[in-house]
Structures are given as structure tokens and as C-alpha cells.
Design a protein around this motif. Structure first.
Motif, PDB file in Angstrom:
ATOM      1  N   ASP A  69       4.806  33.541 -50.445  1.00  0.00           N
ATOM      2  CA  ASP A  69       5.240  34.386 -49.341  1.00  0.00           C
ATOM      3  C   ASP A  69       6.770  34.412 -49.212  1.00  0.00           C
ATOM      4  O   ASP A  69       7.318  34.298 -48.125  1.00  0.00           O
ATOM      5  CB  ASP A  69       4.602  33.892 -48.036  1.00  0.00           C
ATOM      6  N   ASP A 103       3.418  43.030 -50.369  1.00  0.00           N
ATOM      7  CA  ASP A 103       2.072  42.814 -49.828  1.00  0.00           C
ATOM      8  C   ASP A 103       1.661  44.035 -49.015  1.00  0.00           C
ATOM      9  O   ASP A 103       2.384  45.032 -48.953  1.00  0.00           O
ATOM     10  CB  ASP A 103       1.999  41.513 -49.013  1.00  0.00           C
ATOM     11  N   ARG A 104       0.525  43.985 -48.375  1.00  0.00           N
ATOM     12  CA  ARG A 104       0.017  45.160 -47.654  1.00  0.00           C
ATOM     13  C   ARG A 104       0.842  45.510 -46.419  1.00  0.00           C
ATOM     14  O   ARG A 104       0.693  46.583 -45.854  1.00  0.00           O
ATOM     15  CB  ARG A 104      -1.450  44.959 -47.281  1.00  0.00           C
ATOM     16  N   ASN A 105       1.723  44.594 -45.986  1.00  0.00           N
ATOM     17  CA  ASN A 105       2.607  44.855 -44.854  1.00  0.00           C
ATOM     18  C   ASN A 105       4.015  45.237 -45.314  1.00  0.00           C
ATOM     19  O   ASN A 105       4.951  45.199 -44.530  1.00  0.00           O
ATOM     20  CB  ASN A 105       2.685  43.620 -43.953  1.00  0.00           C
ATOM     21  N   ALA A 106       4.168  45.564 -46.588  1.00  0.00           N
ATOM     22  CA  ALA A 106       5.437  45.967 -47.201  1.00  0.00           C
ATOM     23  C   ALA A 106       6.474  44.846 -47.179  1.00  0.00           C
ATOM     24  O   ALA A 106       7.664  45.095 -47.155  1.00  0.00           O
ATOM     25  CB  ALA A 106       5.987  47.228 -46.548  1.00  0.00           C
ATOM     26  N   LYS A 107       6.021  43.605 -47.210  1.00  0.00           N
ATOM     27  CA  LYS A 107       6.911  42.451 -47.304  1.00  0.00           C
ATOM     28  C   LYS A 107       6.978  42.035 -48.768  1.00  0.00           C
ATOM     29  O   LYS A 107       5.955  41.938 -49.435  1.00  0.00           O
ATOM     30  CB  LYS A 107       6.381  41.287 -46.471  1.00  0.00           C
TER      31      LYS A 107
END
Length: 167
Positions: free
Chosen positions: A40, A21-25
Motif C-alpha cells: 500500500d 488500486d480501485r480507489n486510484a491510489k
């Protein structure tokens, strides 16, 4: 796109793939017969959660597959024998972008531009960057493993390990 906190693999499951995702998760894009959404959790977390729901764990499922199929690389995994759900990866599970497929929903495979094209039972077609022969081999192994697990479930005493394989 809709984001779910958790997901358990069910009979509508077609395939899933890891994506950051955009938070590198590391999350997972899951595709079912009539919907696609993001979960998630990583693909391995989804597999483990799904297997835990029936009282087992991912490590045990992987060890069982290797025991029954021989020490194969990238073995398929029986996620839920009650619903007859088996999945197989297109590459090693250590890769973040690994795709996990449910062979029950694969209608046919064909080649285009030296890559495998997979057509699902709902008409969806995706490209997997590997040779068709390699993908079909994994698909056949997963289907054989699924049938093997179902026959063991029917009559556990009918299964005997091949003595030539050392067990």
C-alpha cells in the motif's frame, strides 16, 4: 492477493511495479523469489523506506549514482550495500508504471516480438515493452554500478573520479 501496509526491499526482491488500486491510489506489486503481493505504498516510497533503514535517503542515493556514473538518465540505485542490493528502472521514475529490477535475480534476457523478455533465477519470465538492447544496457549499467559501489566499500581510497568528467 495479499496486501501489506509496508515493505523493505530484501535479498529475495526480484522486481516491483506501480499500479493503481480501485480507489486510484498508487500502490506497488512486489515480486520476490517465491511470492507476489501488493504494498500500500508507491514504488518510490518503498525505495525511500528501504534506503532509510540503513541511514540514508532516496535523494542522496540518486545523487550518489549520478556522481559516480556521470549525469546519466535513469541511474541505478544502491538500496542496501550491506546486502548488496541495487535496483534499476525500466523507464523514468516519474512514470507511475515504472518497473524496478534487482539485477542479481535476472538469469537471462531475450527478445520476442520486438520486446525484451526477462527470465529470473526462479524461472519466472516477464515481458518489458522495450527493445532488448535498451534493457540490456540498463542491466549492464546497474551491474557495473553495483560492483563499483562494492569496490568502494572495500577500499574507499582506491576510487578516483575521472578528471575528464569535470570532477
Amino acid at each position: 492477493m495479499f496486501i501489506q501496509k509496508k515493505y523493505i526491499i530484501n535479498p529475495h526482491f526480484m522486481y516491483m511495479a506501480g499500479q493503481f488500486d480501485r480507489n486510484a491510489k498508487l500502490c506497488t506489486i512486489v515480486t520476490e523469489l517465491n511470492r507476489t503481493f501488493i504494498v500500500d505504498k508507491s514504488p518510490l516510497e518503498i525505495l525511500n523506506d528501504s534506503i532509510r533503514c540503513i541511514g540514508f535517503d532516496l535523494r542522496g542515493a540518486m545523487e550518489t549514482a549520478k556522481f559516480l556514473l556521470g549525469n546519466k538518465y535513469m541511474c541505478p540505485i544502491m538500496v542496501n550495500p550491506i546486502h548488496k542490493i541495487c535496483v534499476f528502472p525500466d523507464k523514468s521514475s516519474i512514470h507511475n508504471d515504472v518497473k524496478w529490477f534487482n539485477p542479481v535475480h535476472i538469469a537471462r534476457t531475450f527478445s520476442s516480438n520486438q520486446q525484451a523478455m526477462i527470465e529470473f533465477t526462479n524461472g519466472l519470465i516477464i515481458t518489458v515493452p522495450m527493445k532488448l538492447y535498451s534493457f540490456n544496457h540498463k542491466l549492464q549499467t546497474a551491474d557495473q554500478f553495483r560492483k563499483m559501489m562494492l569496490s568502494i566499500e572495500q577500499d574507499p581510497f582506491s576510487f578516483e573520479k575521472d578528471p575528464r568528467k569535470g570532477a
